[in-house]
Scaffold this motif. Structure first.
Motif, PDB file in Angstrom:
ATOM      1  N   GLN A   1       0.805  -1.224   0.000  1.00 32.21           N
ATOM      2  CA  GLN A   1       0.000   0.000   0.000  1.00 32.21           C
ATOM      3  C   GLN A   1       0.839   1.276   0.000  1.00 32.21           C
ATOM      4  OE1 GLN A   1      -3.277  -0.308  -0.476  1.00 32.21           O
ATOM      5  NE2 GLN A   1      -2.987  -2.532  -0.381  1.00 32.21           N
ATOM      6  N   SER A   2       2.128   1.158  -0.320  1.00 35.47           N
ATOM      7  CA  SER A   2       2.944   2.372  -0.395  1.00 35.47           C
ATOM      8  C   SER A   2       2.803   3.073  -1.739  1.00 35.47           C
ATOM      9  CB  SER A   2       4.423   2.040  -0.146  1.00 35.47           C
ATOM     10  OG  SER A   2       4.915   1.140  -1.127  1.00 35.47           O
ATOM     11  N   GLY A   3       2.192   2.392  -2.713  1.00 42.70           N
ATOM     12  CA  GLY A   3       1.946   3.022  -3.997  1.00 42.70           C
ATOM     13  C   GLY A   3       2.920   2.644  -5.087  1.00 42.70           C
ATOM     14  N   LYS A   4       3.593   1.497  -4.973  1.00 41.95           N
ATOM     15  CA  LYS A   4       4.581   1.109  -5.983  1.00 41.95           C
ATOM     16  C   LYS A   4       3.936   0.890  -7.349  1.00 41.95           C
ATOM     17  CE  LYS A   4       6.034  -2.454  -3.691  1.00 41.95           C
ATOM     18  NZ  LYS A   4       5.181  -2.268  -2.499  1.00 41.95           N
ATOM     19  N   THR A   5       2.871   0.092  -7.376  1.00 41.56           N
ATOM     20  CA  THR A   5       2.234  -0.218  -8.656  1.00 41.56           C
ATOM     21  C   THR A   5       1.621   1.027  -9.287  1.00 41.56           C
ATOM     22  OG1 THR A   5       1.798  -2.487  -7.935  1.00 41.56           O
ATOM     23  CG2 THR A   5       0.487  -1.648  -9.772  1.00 41.56           C
ATOM     24  N   SER A   6       1.004   1.878  -8.485  1.00 43.84           N
ATOM     25  CA  SER A   6       0.444   3.128  -9.014  1.00 43.84           C
ATOM     26  C   SER A   6       1.544   4.016  -9.576  1.00 43.84           C
ATOM     27  CB  SER A   6      -0.319   3.877  -7.913  1.00 43.84           C
ATOM     28  OG  SER A   6      -1.416   3.125  -7.458  1.00 43.84           O
ATOM     29  N   LEU A   7       2.699   4.008  -8.928  1.00 44.91           N
ATOM     30  CA  LEU A   7       3.827   4.799  -9.412  1.00 44.91           C
ATOM     31  C   LEU A   7       4.319   4.264 -10.751  1.00 44.91           C
ATOM     32  CD1 LEU A   7       5.982   6.977  -9.047  1.00 44.91           C
ATOM     33  CD2 LEU A   7       7.299   5.344  -7.676  1.00 44.91           C
TER      34      LEU A   7
ATOM     35  N   VAL B   1      10.964  -2.804 -12.297  1.00 48.71           N
ATOM     36  CA  VAL B   1      10.685  -4.104 -11.694  1.00 48.71           C
ATOM     37  C   VAL B   1       9.864  -3.868 -10.431  1.00 48.71           C
ATOM     38  CG1 VAL B   1      11.661  -6.256 -10.832  1.00 48.71           C
ATOM     39  CG2 VAL B   1      12.877  -4.961 -12.601  1.00 48.71           C
ATOM     40  N   ASP B   2       8.577  -4.130 -10.511  1.00 46.01           N
ATOM     41  CA  ASP B   2       7.661  -3.900  -9.391  1.00 46.01           C
ATOM     42  C   ASP B   2       7.598  -5.159  -8.539  1.00 46.01           C
ATOM     43  OD1 ASP B   2       5.764  -2.835  -7.726  1.00 46.01           O
ATOM     44  OD2 ASP B   2       4.097  -3.047  -9.138  1.00 46.01           O
ATOM     45  N   THR B   3       7.765  -5.010  -7.224  1.00 47.36           N
ATOM     46  CA  THR B   3       7.788  -6.165  -6.325  1.00 47.36           C
ATOM     47  C   THR B   3       6.690  -6.068  -5.280  1.00 47.36           C
ATOM     48  OG1 THR B   3       9.336  -5.126  -4.778  1.00 47.36           O
ATOM     49  CG2 THR B   3      10.280  -6.393  -6.609  1.00 47.36           C
ATOM     50  N   PRO B   4       6.259  -7.210  -4.730  1.00 52.45           N
ATOM     51  CA  PRO B   4       5.243  -7.188  -3.684  1.00 52.45           C
ATOM     52  C   PRO B   4       5.768  -6.530  -2.411  1.00 52.45           C
ATOM     53  CG  PRO B   4       5.520  -9.401  -4.585  1.00 52.45           C
ATOM     54  CD  PRO B   4       6.663  -8.586  -5.075  1.00 52.45           C
ATOM     55  N   GLY B   5       4.863  -5.923  -1.662  1.00 51.06           N
ATOM     56  CA  GLY B   5       5.257  -5.297  -0.412  1.00 51.06           C
ATOM     57  C   GLY B   5       4.972  -6.145   0.803  1.00 51.06           C
ATOM     58  N   PHE B   6       4.146  -7.183   0.638  1.00 52.81           N
ATOM     59  CA  PHE B   6       3.774  -8.016   1.779  1.00 52.81           C
ATOM     60  C   PHE B   6       4.916  -8.958   2.122  1.00 52.81           C
ATOM     61  CE2 PHE B   6       1.096 -11.291   3.935  1.00 52.81           C
ATOM     62  CZ  PHE B   6       0.578 -10.457   4.911  1.00 52.81           C
ATOM     63  N   ALA B   7       5.184  -9.124   3.410  1.00 53.96           N
ATOM     64  CA  ALA B   7       6.371  -9.857   3.862  1.00 53.96           C
ATOM     65  C   ALA B   7       6.388 -11.313   3.406  1.00 53.96           C
ATOM     66  CB  ALA B   7       6.464  -9.790   5.384  1.00 53.96           C
ATOM     67  N   ASP B   8       5.220 -11.920   3.174  1.00 51.07           N
ATOM     68  CA  ASP B   8       5.189 -13.317   2.740  1.00 51.07           C
ATOM     69  C   ASP B   8       5.892 -13.539   1.414  1.00 51.07           C
ATOM     70  OD1 ASP B   8       3.711 -13.867   4.969  1.00 51.07           O
ATOM     71  OD2 ASP B   8       2.160 -14.983   3.916  1.00 51.07           O
TER      72      ASP B   8
ATOM     73  N   PHE C   1      13.202   2.940  -3.144  1.00 48.98           N
ATOM     74  CA  PHE C   1      12.434   2.628  -1.946  1.00 48.98           C
ATOM     75  C   PHE C   1      11.223   3.548  -1.917  1.00 48.98           C
ATOM     76  CE2 PHE C   1      16.034   0.206  -0.947  1.00 48.98           C
ATOM     77  CZ  PHE C   1      15.746  -0.612   0.139  1.00 48.98           C
ATOM     78  N   VAL C   2      10.051   2.953  -2.031  1.00 49.98           N
ATOM     79  CA  VAL C   2       8.810   3.716  -2.144  1.00 49.98           C
ATOM     80  C   VAL C   2       8.119   3.740  -0.787  1.00 49.98           C
ATOM     81  CG1 VAL C   2       6.621   3.944  -3.364  1.00 49.98           C
ATOM     82  CG2 VAL C   2       8.625   3.014  -4.551  1.00 49.98           C
ATOM     83  N   ILE C   3       7.928   4.957  -0.247  1.00 50.48           N
ATOM     84  CA  ILE C   3       7.342   5.127   1.087  1.00 50.48           C
ATOM     85  C   ILE C   3       6.229   6.158   0.993  1.00 50.48           C
ATOM     86  CG2 ILE C   3       7.793   5.848   3.465  1.00 50.48           C
ATOM     87  CD1 ILE C   3      10.725   5.007   2.970  1.00 50.48           C
ATOM     88  N   ALA C   4       5.064   5.817   1.499  1.00 51.70           N
ATOM     89  CA  ALA C   4       3.941   6.751   1.481  1.00 51.70           C
ATOM     90  C   ALA C   4       4.224   7.910   2.427  1.00 51.70           C
ATOM     91  CB  ALA C   4       2.645   6.046   1.879  1.00 51.70           C
TER      92      ALA C   4
ATOM     93  N   LEU D   1       8.900   9.520  -1.999  1.00 52.81           N
ATOM     94  CA  LEU D   1       7.792   9.782  -1.077  1.00 52.81           C
ATOM     95  C   LEU D   1       6.535   9.954  -1.908  1.00 52.81           C
ATOM     96  CD1 LEU D   1       9.468  12.273   1.437  1.00 52.81           C
ATOM     97  CD2 LEU D   1       9.318   9.783   1.551  1.00 52.81           C
ATOM     98  N   THR D   2       5.605   9.015  -1.777  1.00 53.28           N
ATOM     99  CA  THR D   2       4.415   8.982  -2.623  1.00 53.28           C
ATOM    100  C   THR D   2       3.180   9.482  -1.877  1.00 53.28           C
ATOM    101  OG1 THR D   2       3.991   6.699  -1.965  1.00 53.28           O
ATOM    102  CG2 THR D   2       5.319   7.046  -3.951  1.00 53.28           C
ATOM    103  N   LYS D   3       2.071   9.493  -2.615  1.00 60.12           N
ATOM    104  CA  LYS D   3       0.746   9.843  -2.081  1.00 60.12           C
ATOM    105  C   LYS D   3       0.745  11.237  -1.454  1.00 60.12           C
ATOM    106  CE  LYS D   3      -0.674   5.051  -1.564  1.00 60.12           C
ATOM    107  NZ  LYS D   3      -1.394   4.044  -0.754  1.00 60.12           N
TER     108      LYS D   3
END
Length: 688
Positions: free
Chosen positions: A32-38, A92-99, A116-119, A146-148
């Motif tokens: 939810q930091s906005g990587k894919t939207s970016l 290269v877009d990566t998942p943010g969830f720790a799993d 490093f994408v941070i809201a 710094l997004t959003k």
């Protein structure tokens, strides 16, 4: 800038350029930091897509798996290229969830630099701090986004302060946000404390040793000199710029792209991984030269309904071309890394394409420095190396996290059972962070995963991709039985049913041995009451009964058995008869002894930040663990303990929850210990 064939890159051209005109940039950060939207905003900004989220034919740019749509989050990496100022940028877009940290590690391997994408309305979580440390260890250039900015709680200054606190003083803003636009801090249009701090930091990192003296002496350093030195410092990973960006309004998109193409290193400037022969002999590293020997790596594999297995490949040297034989090497075990079994084979390259999320753009080659898709490499698995068939090479595999959450599964039907083994093999080839285990002791089929979400995705992929449905069952911990005191046993096996009968009698004495001693057998028979040739038969029968257990069907351990007497028949005694008598004697001895249940214990090392040490220690004690101590590891603490395995079945999930995703742990088998009686009485009989 044209490529070696004279072609000129356009804003929509995805064809391969010279390696120095390529940038491979991985985006990492919390969910939810906005990587894919970016990513989508950058593609739209450069004209690669008509509107955020789609390309011309209406297919999606990313998050294209059905399972991703069902979970509402990215669960795998995706690659989308764009062209800016004649430079191809592979995002290269990566998942943010720790799993799905395994996907993040693969993305880092494919890239030469990281965003490093941070809201701007959130802080920096511990998982992102850990990822920053990993990048620092390998010297990967990094920048922060710094997004959003349009969020109701957006606060750039607070977000910047949090980033500097987490990542250090070399994290510095290079732009100031003024209304709906950015102004460069090194330009003459700004004059504030942040500009002074940035200028001093740039001069400190400058290779021009006279620059600091000139600056301290009051000289106005030329802006171009400062910008050039800034870009050099970023490329060398000694300074980390911060850029505010808003995907919805477009603020900062151009500035971020400028940074990527001007400051981030090209593939030839980024050292490739160590290179070896398949036998493990180190060889000279390759250079990023399209005319050089082929060395490429499979960073991700997936299955396509029409194309079969599709490999996402980063090319480090040479070029991939269709219908050319390549050597496929997988050597995880040789480097002490978890993953698939070592293998070597030759295959022929299928169709090539440039990845574009769900879309594939056909191409006639993928050159050194670029990322491409290869169809129909049926034997290639994630982490494998592709090289020439006459000169095979192996890249040192990247380290994958150890999956520590066990999930026991069973096929839902007979038809599912027939397809399950092949489907799991293909799933494990795609995802090295998933491990499949067929437990010989418990008879269970286990999937070792990173967490619950990882497990859900794996099971859903089994159903969707391979048409296999499974059900989850409780994980069984392998227990043991032991005798707590000496006992005597009598075994008599006598049968007569026409012809040769069966006759064997034996008497044994048993006593427990110290933990870990195993099994000892000796004979004190005198006078030939048990003929010499049948003494090994008695031992074999005892061993077989120990494997079958004497109380609830769990193996018996740490036992001395002494054969003291017996009887035989000149005609009816046999090897099989004395095996049976030996087994019966052990069962009889157990009837007169106290049998304890033993459970396995693991030694656990938990790595956490200092503020979580107390809660982690309390939790381990509550799990019947014995604390062994703590030790410092940089700015974190390692807590060591001995803990029963049954108390660790969900520890991967519980630790992450307790530490907000920051805690990690390792486990190794320690030994067996007696189970508390209140737990032992509830142990079910072992399924065979």
């Amino acid at each position: 800038m044209g490529d070696k064939n004279g072609r000129r890159a356009t804003d929509h051209d995805l064809s391969a350029l010279r390696p120095d005109r390529i940038r491979n940039v991985v985006l990492v950060g919390p969910t939810q930091s906005g990587k894919t939207s970016l990513v989508e905003a950058l593609l739209h900004h450069t004209g690669a897509i008509s509107r955020p989220g789609t390309v011309a034919d209406g297919t999606t740019v990313s998050d294209h798996e059905d399972v991703e749509q069902a979970h509402g989050r990215s669960v795998s990496l995706s690659v989308a290229p764009l062209v800016h100022e004649g430079v191809k940028v592979n995002l290269v877009d990566t998942p943010g969830f720790a799993d799905f940290v395994g996907e993040v590690r693969a993305g880092l391997r494919a890239a030469d630099c990281a965003l490093f994408v941070i809201a701007s309305h959130e802080g920096v979580d511990d998982s992102t701090r850990d990822l920053w440390r990993e990048c620092a260890q390998v010297g990967m250039p990094r920048a922060l986004v710094l997004t959003k900015l349009d969020h109701a709680r957006a606060d750039v200054d607070t977000a910047l302060a949090a980033a500097r606190s987490a990542f250090g003083e070399k994290v510095l803003p290079v732009y100031v946000l003024e209304g709906d636009r950015l102004t460069g801090l090194l330009s003459g249009a700004t004059d504030d404390p942040r500009r002074g701090e940035l200028v001093e930091a740039v001069i400190e990192e400058s290779e021009d040793e006279t620059l600091m003296d000139r600056y301290v002496g009051g000289e106005q350093i030329d802006e171009k000199v400062l910008v050039d030195d800034l870009e050099t410092a970023i490329a060398h990973a000694t300074l980390f710029p911060v850029v505010p960006v808003c995907a919805t309004t477009g603020v900062g998109l151009g500035e971020l792209l400028d940074l990527c193409v001007r400051a981030f290193p090209s593939p030839p400037e980024h050292a490739p991984p160590d290179l070896f022969t398949p036998a493990g002999v180190a060889v000279e590293p390759v250079t990023c030269d399209p005319a050089g020997p082929l060395v490429a790596e499979v960073v991700k594999t997936s299955s396509d309904h029409y194309l079969g297995r599709v490999s996402l490949v980063r090319v480090f040297s040479g070029a991939l071309r269709p219908d050319v034989p390549v050597h496929v090497s997988g050597h995880f075990a040789s480097f002490g890394t978890a993953g698939h079994e070592d293998h070597d084979e030759d295959e022929r390259v299928g169709a090539l394409a440039h990845p574009f999320g769900a879309r594939q753009v056909p191409t006639d080659q993928v050159v050194a420095g670029d990322i491409g898709l290869v169809a129909r490499l049926s034997r290639a698995e994630t982490g494998d190396t592709l090289s020439s068939t006459d000169d095979p090479r192996v890249l040192r595999p990247w380290e994958m996290p150890d999956p520590l959450l066990p999930v026991a599964i069973e096929a839902a039907s007979r038809s599912d059972e027939d397809k399950l083994s092949a489907a799991l093999s293909r799933l494990a080839a795609e995802d090295p962070s998933l491990r499949v285990e067929h437990s010989a002791e418990t008879g269970q089929l286990l999937l070792w995963v990173m967490g619950e979400a990882h497990a859900e995705v794996a099971l859903e992929r089994l159903r969707q991709r391979y048409g296999v449905t499974v059900t989850e069952v409780d994980v069984v911990v392998p227990l043991r039985e032991c005798l707590l005191g000496p006992a005597k046993g009598h075994g008599r096996h006598v049968k007569q049913s026409g012809g040769h009968g069966q006759y064997a009698v034996c008497d044994i004495e048993v006593e427990p041995l110290p933990e870990g001693s195993g099994f000892a057998f000796e004979s004190r028979v005198v006078g030939g009451s048990v003929p010499r040739q049948f003494i090994p038969s008695v031992e074999k029968g005892v061993r077989q009964q120990m494997d079958r257990g004497v109380r609830l069907g769990y193996p018996v351990v740490d036992l001395r058995v002494v054969l003291v007497d017996g009887k035989a028949h000149s005609v009816d005694s046999s090897d099989m008869a004395f095996q049976t008598a030996g087994a019966l004697a052990l069962k009889d001895a157990a009837e007169g002894a106290t049998v304890a249940m033993l459970e396995p214990y693991d030694e656990v090392s938990v790595l956490v930040s200092d503020d979580h040490v107390g809660s982690v220690m309390s939790d381990l004690s509550a799990r019947r663990g014995r604390l062994l101590g703590t030790e410092q590891a940089d700015d974190r603490t390692v807590v060591r303990a001995i803990v029963p395995q049954r108390e660790l079945l969900r520890y991967a999930v519980d630790l992450r929850s307790a530490t907000h995703g920051a805690g990690t742990f390792t486990r190794t088998f320690a030994h067996y210990e007696p189970m508390p009686e209140e737990l032992a009485v509830a142990v079910p009989r072992r399924r065979t």
